[in-house]
Scaffold this motif. Structure first.
Motif, short mmCIF file in Angstrom:
data_model
loop_
_atom_site.label_atom_id
_atom_site.label_comp_id
_atom_site.label_asym_id
_atom_site.label_seq_id
_atom_site.Cartn_x
_atom_site.Cartn_y
_atom_site.Cartn_z
N SER A 65 28.11 -22.91 -42.00
CA SER A 65 26.66 -22.98 -42.12
C SER A 65 26.09 -21.57 -41.96
O SER A 65 25.33 -20.93 -42.64
CB SER A 65 25.75 -23.91 -41.38
N THR A 67 27.81 -18.75 -42.50
CA THR A 67 28.58 -17.98 -43.46
C THR A 67 28.00 -17.94 -44.75
O THR A 67 28.18 -17.22 -45.66
CB THR A 67 30.17 -18.13 -43.81
N TRP A 68 26.95 -19.25 -44.83
CA TRP A 68 26.50 -19.32 -46.28
C TRP A 68 24.81 -18.65 -46.08
O TRP A 68 24.11 -19.16 -45.17
CB TRP A 68 26.36 -20.73 -46.51
N PRO A 69 24.56 -18.10 -47.27
CA PRO A 69 25.18 -17.66 -48.66
C PRO A 69 25.84 -16.39 -48.19
O PRO A 69 25.66 -15.71 -47.08
CB PRO A 69 24.21 -17.51 -49.44
N PRO A 245 28.02 -14.08 -42.79
CA PRO A 245 28.06 -13.78 -44.51
C PRO A 245 28.88 -12.69 -44.99
O PRO A 245 29.44 -12.97 -46.01
CB PRO A 245 26.59 -13.48 -44.64
N ALA A 248 32.34 -14.48 -45.08
CA ALA A 248 32.68 -15.22 -46.07
C ALA A 248 32.95 -14.38 -47.66
O ALA A 248 33.74 -14.76 -48.43
CB ALA A 248 31.31 -16.08 -46.58
#
Length: 278
Positions: A65, A67-69, A245, A248
């Motif tokens: 969670s 790492t998003w977005p 983020p 990711a």
């Protein structure tokens, strides 16, 4: 044979190879028990714990969670490390293949070389192959400093061990007829290799080198974690700074590169194998 007979044959095909005597069944059961014991022993040593994994799933979900977005703003900054990763993989593969070619002839049993040299070369390939690329990268970082060059050297050394083994096995599977004919005409060992061995193995060698490039591309993304350049360096940096983020985004770029390399390499290998058949 009609459809009924074929269906019956398919149903009983799995029975082929099963023991037919009490002694054979005893050996089979003993092997199964030994295998189950080995699995249990390995699970104990590896501390397999589905319970701990289940308890840790919330932490994994929390990390995902965070790492998003993904932070797409850093894409411009990742172009240079991505190209550097490809360059590391290209040169690591090339140098490894060049080093593996002469060694593979010494490691092939069917080329009638001295047995002690064959055994020594085989063991040397085993030792080289057993050392992980990360360990080699750490050694070369301490020798030549940070940057992509130690990554290239690490992939080349490890790749030479892997490719040398595959190259030698391909040589051992060739048809001996052309080699014997060349020797009968008085051809020298180098001529036997050039005109008798290489035409039979070059297609398989190219396919193996392409596959090794895929492996090196994956490894090159990890070598950056120990200071050997590439996307791995950016990935570790974002993790250390808790910029998930950005992490990711790095992972997405790495995945895209690996998928693209796998697609292109698979197409090339298939084309080369088809041309070899014709």
């Amino acid at each position: 044979m009609n459809a009924v007979d074929r269906a019956a044959g398919d149903r009983h095909r799995w029975l082929v190879g099963l023991p037919t005597t009490p002694a054979g069944w005893t050996k089979l059961l003993a092997a199964m028990v030994l295998g189950l014991w080995a699995l249990q022993w390995s699970a104990t040593g590896a501390q397999l714990s589905p319970t701990e994994l289940a308890n840790g799933l919330p932490q994994i979900a929390d990390f995902l969670s965070r790492t998003w977005p993904p932070d797409w703003r850093i894409l411009d900054r990742l172009w240079a490390p991505a190209l550097e990763t490809i360059q590391i993989a290209v040169w690591g593969t090339l140098l490894g293949a060049v080093a593996a070619v002469p060694v593979s002839f010494l490691a092939a049993r069917n080329l009638q070389g001295p047995r002690w040299l064959y055994l020594l070369t085989r063991q040397g390939l085993n030792v080289t192959r057993s050392i992980n690329e990360l360990i080699l990268a750490l050694v070369f970082v301490s020798a030549v400093g940070l940057g992509p060059f130690p990554g290239v050297l690490a992939l080349a050394v490890h790749g030479a061990g892997m490719l040398g083994k595959f190259f030698a096995e391909a040589i051992e599977e060739i048809d001996q007829g052309p080699l014997e004919a060349l020797r009968a005409t008085g051809a020298r060992p180098l001529q036997v290799i050039v005109f008798g061995v290489l035409p039979q193995v070059v297609t398989a060698w190219i396919a193996v080198v392409l596959y090794r490039f895929e492996v090196n591309l994956r490894s090159a993304t990890v070598l950056g974690m120990v200071g050997a350049g590439g996307l791995g360096f950016e990935l570790v940096g974002s993790l250390k700074l808790f910029k998930y983020p950005e992490t990711a985004t790095c992972i997405i770029v790495i995945t895209g590169m690996v998928v693209a390399a796998d697609f292109v390499s698979s197409r090339l290998r298939r084309a080369i194998q088809d041309s070899g058949r014709h």
